[in-house]
Write an enzyme that holds these catalytic residues in place. Sequence first.
Site, short mmCIF file in Angstrom:
data_model
loop_
_atom_site.label_atom_id
_atom_site.label_comp_id
_atom_site.label_asym_id
_atom_site.label_seq_id
_atom_site.Cartn_x
_atom_site.Cartn_y
_atom_site.Cartn_z
CD GLU A 89 -2.82 1.28 2.42
OE1 GLU A 89 -3.64 2.20 2.49
OE2 GLU A 89 -2.69 0.41 3.31
CE LYS A 145 -6.49 -0.05 1.61
NZ LYS A 145 -6.92 -0.44 2.97
#
Length: 296
Positions: free
Chosen positions: A177, A214
């Site tokens: 992420e 993500k």
Amino acid sequence: MYTFQQQIERIRDGKGFIAALDQSGGSTPKALLGYGVDENQYKDETEMFQRIHDMRSRVITNEHFSSDKILGVILFERTMKGVIGKEPVPSFLLNKELVPFLKVDKGLEDLSDGVKLMKPIPNLESRLKEAKDLGVFGTKMRSVIYENNAKGIAAIVKQQFAFGLEILSCGLIPILEPEVDIHAKDKAEIESTLKKNIRLELDKLSKEQAIILKLTLPTVPDFYKDLVNHAKVIRVFALSGGYDIETANTLLEKNKGVIASFSRALLNDLKQQQSDDEFSTSLSHAIDSIYKASIT
């Protein structure tokens, strides 16, 4: 109970989204305040974490929090080690056919070269073993980009992939992420630089290795389409990044193949003071809207 391969197939091909219930020490007071619990209602860290666990348990046990529309759940470490009733939380989720992930990062370093790298992650291998023994499928770790600084963005991506490789070697699937701050003045340019660096690192993965990404909802619709279709990417999740649920869902609908992994946007309308019916209705509305945006 899911096998590991069934969980991969569920995350890769399933219709639905990921619920992010992974607020940690630093963000817990803010999360509780949003839920209607201020700092006067708990006396120390132990009580604070019990309050957030009670909130998460209320969400997870709700009838609308089901595998019909939710694929998996990202947990904070204390939640992973906790119980619902007498059952470990990961087992409870697996019995609901929800895939459990664990947040493993320990927060962010100070801003440098336009980014905030992750702090060192101590005892990662032993923590991963414990998570796997509890039935956890994968992990999540977050760092943040604020400026279109080539050096900083390259460092962010290299750090994410380095930890990702360690996590893969322990038999878990990492969610990488590298968040782009939604308020960055050169957000589109950052996303372009970020994608180039991600592709460089993906090309280094072996035939057997694959990860989950993500990413912040991009400025240009379908900007991450090539990553969605990349052989080394199991799935691309989107973070809400501070957008309200309506804005996040509208942006998500413009990015085919990307599914939500929302936290604030999912939980924002839930309050401790709500009756069970009111709570259930609010949660149901949020789940339905995020699900619809994830499959559009």
